[in-house]
Design a protein around this motif. Structure first.
Motif, short mmCIF file in Angstrom:
data_model
loop_
_atom_site.label_atom_id
_atom_site.label_comp_id
_atom_site.label_asym_id
_atom_site.label_seq_id
_atom_site.Cartn_x
_atom_site.Cartn_y
_atom_site.Cartn_z
N GLN A 135 0.85 -1.19 0.00
CA GLN A 135 0.00 0.00 0.00
C GLN A 135 0.88 1.24 0.00
O GLN A 135 2.04 1.19 0.43
CB GLN A 135 -0.90 0.03 1.24
N GLY A 136 0.32 2.33 -0.47
CA GLY A 136 1.03 3.60 -0.44
C GLY A 136 0.44 4.53 0.60
O GLY A 136 -0.74 4.45 0.92
N GLY A 137 1.27 5.44 1.13
CA GLY A 137 0.79 6.40 2.10
C GLY A 137 1.90 6.89 2.99
O GLY A 137 3.07 6.93 2.59
N GLY A 138 1.55 7.25 4.22
CA GLY A 138 2.56 7.67 5.18
C GLY A 138 3.34 6.48 5.71
O GLY A 138 2.93 5.33 5.56
N GLU A 139 4.47 6.77 6.29
CA GLU A 139 5.34 5.80 6.97
C GLU A 139 6.15 4.92 6.01
O GLU A 139 7.30 4.60 6.29
CB GLU A 139 4.52 4.89 7.90
N MET A 140 5.56 4.53 4.86
CA MET A 140 6.25 3.61 3.97
C MET A 140 7.15 4.34 2.97
O MET A 140 7.69 3.73 2.06
CB MET A 140 5.26 2.70 3.23
N LYS A 170 10.42 7.18 1.98
CA LYS A 170 11.61 7.94 2.38
C LYS A 170 11.47 9.38 1.93
O LYS A 170 11.61 10.31 2.71
CB LYS A 170 12.87 7.31 1.77
N THR A 171 11.19 9.53 0.63
CA THR A 171 10.97 10.87 0.08
C THR A 171 9.79 10.84 -0.88
O THR A 171 9.55 9.82 -1.54
CB THR A 171 12.21 11.38 -0.68
N VAL A 172 9.07 11.97 -0.94
CA VAL A 172 7.95 12.08 -1.87
C VAL A 172 8.06 13.40 -2.61
O VAL A 172 8.27 14.45 -2.00
CB VAL A 172 6.59 12.03 -1.12
N SER A 173 7.94 13.34 -3.92
CA SER A 173 7.73 14.54 -4.73
C SER A 173 6.59 14.21 -5.68
O SER A 173 6.16 13.06 -5.78
CB SER A 173 9.00 14.89 -5.52
N PHE A 174 6.11 15.21 -6.41
CA PHE A 174 5.04 14.94 -7.36
C PHE A 174 5.54 14.11 -8.54
O PHE A 174 4.75 13.55 -9.29
CB PHE A 174 4.41 16.24 -7.84
N GLU A 175 6.85 14.06 -8.68
CA GLU A 175 7.42 13.29 -9.80
C GLU A 175 7.73 11.85 -9.41
O GLU A 175 7.58 10.93 -10.21
CB GLU A 175 8.70 13.96 -10.31
N LYS A 176 8.17 11.62 -8.14
CA LYS A 176 8.63 10.28 -7.78
C LYS A 176 8.65 10.12 -6.26
O LYS A 176 8.88 11.07 -5.52
CB LYS A 176 10.05 10.03 -8.34
N THR A 177 8.41 8.87 -5.82
CA THR A 177 8.51 8.51 -4.41
C THR A 177 9.55 7.41 -4.24
O THR A 177 9.60 6.47 -5.04
CB THR A 177 7.15 8.00 -3.87
#
Length: 404
Positions: free
Chosen positions: A248-253, A255-262
């Protein structure tokens, strides 16, 4: 073990049902909770309640410490090599679905095969059916004999380079059969096939060492081992968990998040999106403490005595037929009486204060093999007594006389 002292630890056992002292023989569905766990729940909410891993304030740090200490207890309980190989889930069902989704997405392709057994709970059938349908893979099923034991020659004949996973239960929830999982794992590993064990009916009854077994994945639930509902565990070998994409995706899982890539977090957090069930996770640690204080080997031996006694006494019931008579069994007795529907027996037993499970026990394909609609299932825990079994036997005889 001092059984009366143990029974005093479980407050619900002091209650009555329909005016009768409660006799609780539905432990395979969910176990009762000792004071140690109940008080741990109260302590969490009165002293620690806060979100974990996200705050610098004292409560968050204390809650995080308790949360991760419980993970370490769980890892030690099954002898995982690393505590980050222990993933918190909502239960065995979610743990199996996690593997089916993430391992299946990465490693299963059109034309591949997955092996399960005839003894599986629906939770270890349906996720693999869904995966096989999506991937155009084939689901194969290990057959059983009339005693409810896996036919190992047939299983060995199924193994080939097309098989990408073997998923079997350690102990059958319906029949109590203890499967030869170490033999299954060794045979599968000879073909480099990973093995997932559904241990929902095992961890509370027998010692488990995932390293000694060489298990690749193992799943179990807190509520069947004297802990809270809504919490489960997935153990996975580090190499597999690192190779699998997040469930699943979301918080905690992250390291870094941008609108281009996680980019994703390290183990175990890669598979623990969102705020977890913190209270249940912490209190599962308390349940493990209680089991360890009692001693799993003590539990195993005593429950085996209960199984033998119940089997011997229930055999006196006219017209009874035991479903599942494996040589190696856990503390579960499933039976039918003549042509009487199991539900009708269960209703009468409930009027007498006895809790058993009736029906197909989420193993409908298994019931179809035996050509029955279901069974009456009495499943024992270490807080049960032979005196309670005597009450059950008398009640079953009474039900059989009334319904014949």
């Amino acid at each position: 073990m001092d059984i009366q002292k143990i029974r005093a630890d479980f407050p619900i056992l002091q209650t009555t049902v329909n005016g009768k002292p409660l006799v609780y023989f539905d432990n395979a569905a969910s176990s009762q909770k000792p004071w140690k766990v109940i008080k741990a729940i109260e302590h969490y909410y009165t002293h620690l309640n806060s979100n974990v891993h996200r705050g610098v304030h004292t409560l968050s740090q204390q809650a995080t410490g308790a949360f991760e200490e419980s993970r370490r207890k769980i890892a030690a309980f099954i002898n995982a090599a690393h505590d980050y190989e222990v993933i918190y889930t909502r239960g065995t069902t979610e743990s199996i679905n996690l593997v089916a989704h993430s391992y299946g997405k990465q490693f299963v392709h059109e034309g591949d095969e997955i092996i399960i057994s005839s003894l599986e709970h629906h939770s270890n059938i349906v996720p693999w059916q869904m995966l096989c349908e999506e991937k155009k893979a084939t689901l194969k099923v290990i057959p059983i004999n009339e005693k409810g034991e896996l036919l190992m020659d047939a299983f060995n004949a199924m193994l080939n380079e097309k098989v990408k996973l073997v998923a079997v239960n350690y102990i059958s929830n319906s029949l109590g059969t203890i499967n030869p999982v170490k033999e299954i794992i060794a045979a599968a590993h000879a073909f480099d096939i990973p093995v997932m064990l559904d241990a929902a009916q095992a961890v509370q009854h027998i010692p488990i060492d995932v390293q000694e077994l060489d298990a690749d994945f193992l799943a179990f639930s807190g509520h069947k081992m004297y802990g809270p509902t809504g919490i489960g565990i997935l153990y996975g070998k580090e190499k597999w968990l690192n190779a699998m994409p997040p469930y699943q995706g979301g918080g905690e899982m992250i390291k870094t998040v941008s609108f281009e890539k996680t980019t994703y977090n390290d183990l175990p957090f890669k598979f623990e999106a969102g705020t977890p069930n913190i209270e249940a996770s912490v209190c599962l640690g308390a349940a493990i403490d209680y089991i360890n204080e009692t001693g799993l080997e003590n539990i195993r031996q005593y429950e085996h005595e209960l199984l033998q006694y119940a089997t011997e006494k229930l055999a006196e019931v006219e017209g009874i037929r035991f479903i599942g008579t494996a040589d190696n069994k856990a503390s579960v007795v499933s039976f039918v009486i003549g042509n009487i529907h199991p539900y009708d027996v269960g209703v009468i037993l409930d009027k007498l204060g006895i809790a058993v499970r009736t029906g197909h026990h989420c193993t409908q394909p298994l019931m179809d093999i035996f050509a029955i609609p279901g069974t009456v299932r009495a499943s024992f825990a270490f807080y049960n007594t032979k005196e309670e079994i005597d009450i059950l036997v008398a009640a079953v005889k009474r039900a059989a006389a009334m319904l014949s």
